[in-house]
Design a protein around this motif. Structure first.
Motif, PDB file in Angstrom:
ATOM      1  N   VAL A   1       0.865  -1.175   0.000  1.00  0.00           N
ATOM      2  CA  VAL A   1       0.000   0.000   0.000  1.00  0.00           C
ATOM      3  C   VAL A   1       0.905   1.229   0.000  1.00  0.00           C
ATOM      4  N   ASP A   2       0.977   1.899  -1.131  1.00  0.00           N
ATOM      5  CA  ASP A   2       1.864   3.065  -1.285  1.00  0.00           C
ATOM      6  C   ASP A   2       3.299   2.675  -0.936  1.00  0.00           C
ATOM      7  N   ASN A   3       3.867   3.284   0.109  1.00  0.00           N
ATOM      8  CA  ASN A   3       5.263   2.987   0.461  1.00  0.00           C
ATOM      9  C   ASN A   3       5.358   2.049   1.670  1.00  0.00           C
ATOM     10  N   LYS A   4       4.310   1.256   1.872  1.00  0.00           N
ATOM     11  CA  LYS A   4       4.290   0.298   2.976  1.00  0.00           C
ATOM     12  C   LYS A   4       4.074  -1.110   2.436  1.00  0.00           C
ATOM     13  N   VAL A   5       4.696  -2.097   3.103  1.00  0.00           N
ATOM     14  CA  VAL A   5       4.488  -3.504   2.778  1.00  0.00           C
ATOM     15  C   VAL A   5       3.963  -4.213   4.018  1.00  0.00           C
ATOM     16  N   TYR A   6       2.926  -5.046   3.801  1.00  0.00           N
ATOM     17  CA  TYR A   6       2.305  -5.801   4.893  1.00  0.00           C
ATOM     18  C   TYR A   6       2.393  -7.291   4.590  1.00  0.00           C
ATOM     19  N   SER A   7       2.603  -8.067   5.626  1.00  0.00           N
ATOM     20  CA  SER A   7       2.558  -9.524   5.483  1.00  0.00           C
ATOM     21  C   SER A   7       1.508 -10.096   6.439  1.00  0.00           C
ATOM     22  N   HIS A   8       0.267 -10.268   6.009  1.00  0.00           N
ATOM     23  CA  HIS A   8      -0.385  -9.832   4.785  1.00  0.00           C
ATOM     24  C   HIS A   8      -1.733  -9.332   5.246  1.00  0.00           C
ATOM     25  N   GLN A   9      -2.255  -8.239   4.714  1.00  0.00           N
ATOM     26  CA  GLN A   9      -3.502  -7.657   5.217  1.00  0.00           C
ATOM     27  C   GLN A   9      -4.733  -8.521   4.935  1.00  0.00           C
ATOM     28  N   GLY A  10      -4.634  -9.412   3.989  1.00  0.00           N
ATOM     29  CA  GLY A  10      -5.758 -10.279   3.672  1.00  0.00           C
ATOM     30  C   GLY A  10      -5.753 -11.596   4.429  1.00  0.00           C
ATOM     31  N   LEU A  11      -4.756 -11.784   5.330  1.00  0.00           N
ATOM     32  CA  LEU A  11      -4.617 -13.026   6.071  1.00  0.00           C
ATOM     33  C   LEU A  11      -4.660 -12.765   7.574  1.00  0.00           C
ATOM     34  N   THR A  12      -5.024 -13.782   8.324  1.00  0.00           N
ATOM     35  CA  THR A  12      -5.069 -13.663   9.782  1.00  0.00           C
ATOM     36  C   THR A  12      -3.681 -13.444  10.358  1.00  0.00           C
ATOM     37  N   TYR A  13      -2.679 -13.970   9.692  1.00  0.00           N
ATOM     38  CA  TYR A  13      -1.286 -13.823  10.110  1.00  0.00           C
ATOM     39  C   TYR A  13      -0.417 -13.963   8.876  1.00  0.00           C
TER      40      TYR A  13
END
Length: 316
Positions: free
Chosen positions: A65-77
């Motif tokens: 999302v823009d300049n951020k990385v998530y592991s993972h927003q669509g998952l519980t963990y």
């Protein structure tokens, strides 16, 4: 020293990714691409693969999302999934390489909520340690309520008393593949009535996921006189299970049907040799930070608290 390389996931990696996830020591079916991508239009995928020459040794389920990385927003963990033979110091090297890769893509922050430790018989705390040593911030905690099935479950006397009373009324626990009765007659109306909310998964989505993962996604419902009065949707893993959804009708509340279902399923999965029953979190947005009623209910069902941690690290 080994020389690793990193590249983004692409559609042609589908089989490679799934085969690797299935063989890894710290993943669940949630990391399978068929699960990750059922709602792919909601996320900009930023999943990565890590190679030792031509051999895949780690993957990172992620979105950007823009300049951020998530592991993972669509998952519980989420988290770094790695080969069972990978040494701990090699994991540290790979983590630093991932951060360098992020910086090269102008990523400023990385967010990670690791898979809870009780899911993994071999542990998975190395990433947490390395993140903290690199200045990561533990910015959020959730209370995860877990019953351990490899030992006697300390269900309260009052819960067991009501269970025995309900048992003689003729409630039937049914495992069914049709999610429609629970979704349309119990879950959706009760969430709307009590919380003005909707389930994370629509009926169409949960049915699609169950078709893709029939051994992992299951529906257990309680019926009284052929009428559904409660239900629990289960995600099943190698070592345990998680109650993804649980709800009861007003009539079901009268008979404590949801407690009846939970106690029945604790017995079912204990006999099947599972190690844990994850009953989910009890956090809320109130002053306490947790829902007292849910906490008491799950504690009386034999659960104890295990933390779910959330980290973020500033990269530049």
């Amino acid at each position: 020293m080994k020389k690793y390389s990193i590249r983004p996931y692409q559609e042609s990696d589908y089989e490679l990714w799934n085969t690797f996830v299935s063989a890894s020591k710290n993943a669940t079916f949630l990391f399978h691409r068929d699960f990750m991508e059922y709602h792919k239009e909601r996320f900009e995928d930023f999943s990565l693969l890590v190679f030792d020459k031509v051999k895949l040794v780690a993957v990172l389920p992620a979105n950007r999302v823009d300049n951020k990385v998530y592991s993972h927003q669509g998952l519980t963990y989420g988290g770094l999934v790695y080969a069972s033979k990978l040494k701990i110091e090699e994991i540290e090297v790979i983590l630093d390489l991932l951060f360098d890769f992020f910086k090269s893509k102008r990523i400023e922050h990385f967010y990670l909520h690791p898979i809870p430790s009780f899911y993994l018989g071999q542990g998975n705390a190395a990433i947490d340690f390395f993140l903290m040593k690199r200045g990561a911030q533990l910015y959020r905690k959730e209370m995860n309520m877990v019953a351990h099935l490899h030992q006697e479950i300390p269900i309260s006397k009052s819960k067991l008393k009501h269970f025995r009373r309900t048992e003689v009324l003729g409630l039937r626990v049914v495992e069914e593949t049709n999610f429609q009765p629970f979704w349309e007659k119990i879950l959706e109306p009760r969430l709307a009535e009590k919380y003005a909310a909707k389930p994370v998964h629509s009926l169409a989505e949960i049915q699609l996921l169950q078709e893709r993962f029939p051994k992992n996604i299951k529906q257990f419902s309680a019926y009284l006189e052929d009428k559904i009065i409660a239900g629990i949707t289960i995600f099943e893993f190698e070592n345990g299970v998680k109650s993804q959804y649980g709800a009861t009708s007003k009539k079901g509340e009268k008979y404590r049907a949801l407690d009846f279902l939970f106690i029945s399923l604790l017995d079912v999965f204990q006999k099947r040799g599972k190690h844990f029953f994850d009953m989910g979190i009890v956090n809320d947005s109130g002053e306490k930070g947790f829902h007292s009623g849910l906490l008491q209910q799950k504690e009386e069902l034999g659960c104890t608290v295990w933390n779910q941690d959330f980290y973020k690290i500033k990269l530049v």
